[in-house]
Design a protein around this motif. Structure first.
Motif, PDB file in Angstrom:
ATOM      1  N   ASN A   1       0.815  -1.215   0.000  1.00 40.49           N
ATOM      2  CA  ASN A   1       0.000   0.000   0.000  1.00 40.49           C
ATOM      3  C   ASN A   1       0.847   1.262   0.000  1.00 40.49           C
ATOM      4  OD1 ASN A   1      -2.331  -1.538   0.074  1.00 40.49           O
ATOM      5  ND2 ASN A   1      -2.535  -1.442   2.291  1.00 40.49           N
ATOM      6  N   TYR A   2       0.392   2.244  -0.750  1.00 41.35           N
ATOM      7  CA  TYR A   2       1.046   3.550  -0.741  1.00 41.35           C
ATOM      8  C   TYR A   2       1.084   4.100   0.682  1.00 41.35           C
ATOM      9  CZ  TYR A   2       1.415   4.591  -5.770  1.00 41.35           C
ATOM     10  OH  TYR A   2       1.778   4.605  -7.088  1.00 41.35           O
ATOM     11  N   GLY A   3       2.194   4.732   1.019  1.00 40.76           N
ATOM     12  CA  GLY A   3       2.326   5.355   2.336  1.00 40.76           C
ATOM     13  C   GLY A   3       2.908   4.445   3.393  1.00 40.76           C
ATOM     14  N   ASP A   4       2.898   3.116   3.168  1.00 32.83           N
ATOM     15  CA  ASP A   4       3.463   2.191   4.147  1.00 32.83           C
ATOM     16  C   ASP A   4       4.997   2.216   4.048  1.00 32.83           C
ATOM     17  OD1 ASP A   4       0.933   1.562   4.872  1.00 32.83           O
ATOM     18  OD2 ASP A   4       0.927  -0.472   4.051  1.00 32.83           O
ATOM     19  N   SER A   5       5.649   2.141   5.211  1.00 35.51           N
ATOM     20  CA  SER A   5       7.110   2.193   5.269  1.00 35.51           C
ATOM     21  C   SER A   5       7.668   0.842   5.700  1.00 35.51           C
ATOM     22  CB  SER A   5       7.564   3.283   6.243  1.00 35.51           C
ATOM     23  OG  SER A   5       7.176   4.562   5.779  1.00 35.51           O
ATOM     24  N   TYR A   6       8.814   0.479   5.112  1.00 33.50           N
ATOM     25  CA  TYR A   6       9.433  -0.806   5.373  1.00 33.50           C
ATOM     26  C   TYR A   6      10.949  -0.635   5.533  1.00 33.50           C
ATOM     27  CZ  TYR A   6       5.029  -2.657   3.579  1.00 33.50           C
ATOM     28  OH  TYR A   6       3.701  -2.929   3.394  1.00 33.50           O
ATOM     29  N   VAL A   7      11.564  -1.636   6.153  1.00 35.14           N
ATOM     30  CA  VAL A   7      13.018  -1.764   6.157  1.00 35.14           C
ATOM     31  C   VAL A   7      13.365  -2.972   5.299  1.00 35.14           C
ATOM     32  CG1 VAL A   7      15.073  -2.230   7.526  1.00 35.14           C
ATOM     33  CG2 VAL A   7      13.308  -0.712   8.421  1.00 35.14           C
ATOM     34  N   ILE A   8      14.145  -2.736   4.254  1.00 35.51           N
ATOM     35  CA  ILE A   8      14.597  -3.822   3.385  1.00 35.51           C
ATOM     36  C   ILE A   8      15.953  -4.290   3.894  1.00 35.51           C
ATOM     37  CG2 ILE A   8      15.204  -4.486   1.042  1.00 35.51           C
ATOM     38  CD1 ILE A   8      13.447  -2.216   0.038  1.00 35.51           C
ATOM     39  N   SER A   9      16.078  -5.582   4.152  1.00 35.49           N
ATOM     40  CA  SER A   9      17.342  -6.102   4.682  1.00 35.49           C
ATOM     41  C   SER A   9      17.692  -7.409   3.997  1.00 35.49           C
ATOM     42  CB  SER A   9      17.255  -6.303   6.196  1.00 35.49           C
ATOM     43  OG  SER A   9      16.170  -7.154   6.534  1.00 35.49           O
ATOM     44  N   LEU A  10      18.999  -7.650   3.912  1.00 32.25           N
ATOM     45  CA  LEU A  10      19.494  -8.922   3.376  1.00 32.25           C
ATOM     46  C   LEU A  10      19.621  -9.904   4.532  1.00 32.25           C
ATOM     47  CD1 LEU A  10      22.146  -7.617   0.857  1.00 32.25           C
ATOM     48  CD2 LEU A  10      20.145  -8.987   0.299  1.00 32.25           C
ATOM     49  N   THR A  11      18.853 -10.987   4.470  1.00 36.42           N
ATOM     50  CA  THR A  11      18.821 -11.943   5.580  1.00 36.42           C
ATOM     51  C   THR A  11      19.341 -13.324   5.203  1.00 36.42           C
ATOM     52  OG1 THR A  11      16.468 -12.314   5.057  1.00 36.42           O
ATOM     53  CG2 THR A  11      16.973 -10.785   6.838  1.00 36.42           C
ATOM     54  N   GLY A  12      19.813 -13.476   3.988  1.00 35.89           N
ATOM     55  CA  GLY A  12      20.352 -14.771   3.591  1.00 35.89           C
ATOM     56  C   GLY A  12      21.127 -14.648   2.289  1.00 35.89           C
ATOM     57  N   ALA A  13      22.171 -15.443   2.187  1.00 36.13           N
ATOM     58  CA  ALA A  13      22.981 -15.465   0.961  1.00 36.13           C
ATOM     59  C   ALA A  13      23.923 -16.654   1.047  1.00 36.13           C
ATOM     60  CB  ALA A  13      23.765 -14.163   0.788  1.00 36.13           C
ATOM     61  N   ALA A  14      24.641 -16.914  -0.024  1.00 37.95           N
ATOM     62  CA  ALA A  14      25.652 -17.974  -0.012  1.00 37.95           C
ATOM     63  C   ALA A  14      26.659 -17.698   1.097  1.00 37.95           C
ATOM     64  CB  ALA A  14      26.348 -18.043  -1.367  1.00 37.95           C
ATOM     65  N   SER A  15      27.247 -18.765   1.639  1.00 41.91           N
ATOM     66  CA  SER A  15      28.114 -18.635   2.811  1.00 41.91           C
ATOM     67  C   SER A  15      29.354 -17.789   2.549  1.00 41.91           C
ATOM     68  CB  SER A  15      28.546 -20.026   3.297  1.00 41.91           C
ATOM     69  OG  SER A  15      29.263 -20.718   2.279  1.00 41.91           O
ATOM     70  N   ALA A  16      29.675 -17.504   1.295  1.00 45.73           N
ATOM     71  CA  ALA A  16      30.845 -16.679   0.987  1.00 45.73           C
ATOM     72  C   ALA A  16      30.630 -15.214   1.337  1.00 45.73           C
ATOM     73  CB  ALA A  16      31.189 -16.796  -0.497  1.00 45.73           C
ATOM     74  N   TYR A  17      29.359 -14.792   1.472  1.00 42.36           N
ATOM     75  CA  TYR A  17      29.058 -13.371   1.619  1.00 42.36           C
ATOM     76  C   TYR A  17      28.796 -12.975   3.068  1.00 42.36           C
ATOM     77  CZ  TYR A  17      28.384 -13.568  -3.454  1.00 42.36           C
ATOM     78  OH  TYR A  17      28.565 -13.747  -4.792  1.00 42.36           O
ATOM     79  N   SER A  18      29.147 -11.732   3.376  1.00 46.99           N
ATOM     80  CA  SER A  18      28.859 -11.150   4.690  1.00 46.99           C
ATOM     81  C   SER A  18      27.550 -10.373   4.609  1.00 46.99           C
ATOM     82  CB  SER A  18      29.998 -10.219   5.116  1.00 46.99           C
ATOM     83  OG  SER A  18      29.641  -9.509   6.276  1.00 46.99           O
ATOM     84  N   LEU A  19      26.662 -10.568   5.587  1.00 48.83           N
ATOM     85  CA  LEU A  19      25.360  -9.898   5.595  1.00 48.83           C
ATOM     86  C   LEU A  19      25.349  -8.644   6.456  1.00 48.83           C
ATOM     87  CD1 LEU A  19      23.046 -13.021   5.962  1.00 48.83           C
ATOM     88  CD2 LEU A  19      23.586 -11.772   3.870  1.00 48.83           C
ATOM     89  N   ASP A  20      26.448  -8.310   7.082  1.00 46.21           N
ATOM     90  CA  ASP A  20      26.477  -7.214   8.051  1.00 46.21           C
ATOM     91  C   ASP A  20      26.121  -5.877   7.406  1.00 46.21           C
ATOM     92  OD1 ASP A  20      27.270  -9.054   9.885  1.00 46.21           O
ATOM     93  OD2 ASP A  20      29.395  -8.541   9.834  1.00 46.21           O
ATOM     94  N   GLY A  21      25.203  -5.147   8.080  1.00 47.92           N
ATOM     95  CA  GLY A  21      24.928  -3.754   7.731  1.00 47.92           C
ATOM     96  C   GLY A  21      24.147  -3.517   6.465  1.00 47.92           C
ATOM     97  N   ASN A  22      23.441  -4.489   5.950  1.00 46.15           N
ATOM     98  CA  ASN A  22      22.683  -4.313   4.716  1.00 46.15           C
ATOM     99  C   ASN A  22      21.211  -4.054   5.008  1.00 46.15           C
ATOM    100  OD1 ASN A  22      24.285  -4.810   2.093  1.00 46.15           O
ATOM    101  ND2 ASN A  22      25.093  -6.339   3.517  1.00 46.15           N
ATOM    102  N   GLU A  23      20.856  -2.771   5.212  1.00 44.14           N
ATOM    103  CA  GLU A  23      19.467  -2.379   5.455  1.00 44.14           C
ATOM    104  C   GLU A  23      19.172  -1.076   4.722  1.00 44.14           C
ATOM    105  OE1 GLU A  23      18.578  -2.116   9.583  1.00 44.14           O
ATOM    106  OE2 GLU A  23      18.439  -4.285   9.863  1.00 44.14           O
ATOM    107  N   ILE A  24      17.961  -0.978   4.145  1.00 49.15           N
ATOM    108  CA  ILE A  24      17.527   0.229   3.443  1.00 49.15           C
ATOM    109  C   ILE A  24      16.082   0.527   3.841  1.00 49.15           C
ATOM    110  CG2 ILE A  24      17.015   1.267   1.202  1.00 49.15           C
ATOM    111  CD1 ILE A  24      19.160  -0.432  -0.026  1.00 49.15           C
ATOM    112  N   PRO A  25      15.761   1.769   4.294  1.00 47.90           N
ATOM    113  CA  PRO A  25      14.371   2.128   4.559  1.00 47.90           C
ATOM    114  C   PRO A  25      13.689   2.549   3.251  1.00 47.90           C
ATOM    115  CG  PRO A  25      15.804   3.935   5.187  1.00 47.90           C
ATOM    116  CD  PRO A  25      16.708   2.822   4.713  1.00 47.90           C
ATOM    117  N   VAL A  26      12.406   2.243   3.121  1.00 45.81           N
ATOM    118  CA  VAL A  26      11.678   2.631   1.916  1.00 45.81           C
ATOM    119  C   VAL A  26      10.217   2.893   2.278  1.00 45.81           C
ATOM    120  CG1 VAL A  26      11.115   0.234   1.295  1.00 45.81           C
ATOM    121  CG2 VAL A  26      11.147   1.993  -0.473  1.00 45.81           C
TER     122      VAL A  26
END
Length: 378
Positions: free
Chosen positions: A118-143
């Motif tokens: 819905n228009y007007g709703d706010s979310y935090v987009i975050s990376l919560t899973g990936a191949a074990s080679a990658y670091s997930l630290d600090g990946n968040e975006i508000p939208v």
């Protein structure tokens, strides 16, 4: 004749008057009936309380306006190369919520598309899973949803210990080379027979502690000295304590993993740490390599030159009297890297420093020595 005509006109007039009276009466009756129906209708309307709708009827529903909605397309790329990251899990969590409202996974092009929001709703987009080679630290975006299609870009970097990856045709990645920068600590000259406690000291310092090999050997390593009775030599069970003193040559022999774990646990507790030491004795080659792939260095028992164990000494255990035949070429090192392509191990050897060994040769020696190993991990 005239009289007859007057009589005739009189009768006609009477008929006309009668007809008019009949019509007038009909009009009055119709109006009275209309008035009664209106009064009845108004009475029923008042009783039903439906604002002019009969009691046995339902009011027509008022159409609800459909909210405006949009989607979010998230692109996840590899930071160093700009290539798409396949199979990354992206979570959309409503602002202030704990649980994710939606989880989406990137495809071959590195993008994932949300459902309608819905228009007007706010979310935090975050990376919560990936191949074990990658670091997930600090990946968040508000939208905040405010357009039919919105785009968000995110990136993933390799974990610090991951040095190389291989990429399949479908874009999935596997780790091919790892290396942990373990500090090189030499056991000599102070600890000629202290390879075990020196290796542990190096691992503790890799995790940020400031351990000292002599402090570890003198104050944390469980040790048992030697005694003779009836011409027989008695010493420690190496699964329970170090046999002798690692400062002495001769006079120091070795221990297996449990006494070194005890030293690690005591030191970590004394220094307010949260790391745990785990006995990995009996682990297979594959299990040890998996720990390295996870960024966990492994303390492992082998021999001085990766040859077979040479039995050249013996003693009886203090507690049970059991005879123990000891190898005289035992050595302990830290495994701190692995290269799958070349089949080599990176090793911090406290006698010679940082070296590489053939993985095949090392694990053959490791298994012949009894597959003794331990790890310290967060």
């Amino acid at each position: 004749m005239k009289k007859n005509r007057r009589n005739q006109r009189g009768r006609i007039l009477q008929v006309i008057i009668a007809l008019l009276l009949i019509v007038l009466a009909g009009i009055i009756v119709i109006r009275l009936m209309d008035t009664e129906e209106q009064e009845t209708f108004l009475s029923e309307t008042h009783t039903s309380g439906t604002n002019g709708i009969a009691a046995n009827q339902s009011p027509a529903p008022t159409p609800t306006p459909k909210p405006k909605q949009g989607t979010v397309i998230v692109s996840v790329m590899e930071e160093a190369t700009g290539l798409p990251v396949v199979g990354a899990e992206v979570s959309l969590t409503s602002l202030g919520a704990v649980e994710a409202q939606e989880k989406i996974v990137t495809g071959a092009d590195g993008t994932a598309k949300s459902g309608l929001l819905n228009y007007g709703d706010s979310y935090v987009i975050s990376l919560t899973g990936a191949a074990s080679a990658y670091s997930l630290d600090g990946n968040e975006i508000p939208v905040t949803i405010e357009a039919p299609t919105q785009k968000a870009e995110m990136s993933l970097s390799l974990k610090e210990h991951v040095k190389e990856i291989s990429r399949a045709e479908d874009g999935t990645v596997t780790i091919s080379k790892v290396y942990m920068d373990i500090p090189v600590i030499m056991q000599k000259p102070e600890l000629p027979n202290g390879c075990e406690i020196t290796s542990l000291t190096a691992v503790l310092n890799y995790y940020g502690y400031t351990a000292d090999k002599l402090d570890m050997a003198d104050n944390y390593l469980p040790k048992e000295g030697w005694t003779r009775k009836d011409g027989k030599l008695y010493g420690a069970n190496p699964d329970k304590a170090y046999a002798g003193d690692p400062r002495l040559q001769p006079g120091g022999f070795f221990s297996f993993a449990p006494p070194i774990i005890a030293a690690a646990e005591s030191y970590i507790a004394d220094n307010g740490g949260s790391h745990t030491a785990t006995d990995m004795t009996g682990s297979t080659r594959e299990e040890i390599v998996e720990k390295l792939m996870q960024g966990i260095p492994v303390v492992a028992w082998t021999t001085l030159d990766l040859s077979a164990p040479k039995i050249g000494y013996s003693w009886r255990f203090h507690d049970t009297g059991e005879l123990f035949n000891a190898p005289i070429n035992l050595h302990v090192v830290v495994l701190n890297g692995y290269d799958a392509d070349s089949g080599t191990l990176h090793v911090m050897n406290p006698l010679v420093g940082q070296v590489t060994y053939s993985a095949d040769a090392f694990f053959k020696s490791y298994e012949l020595m009894g597959s003794h190993a331990l790890i310290v991990e967060p």
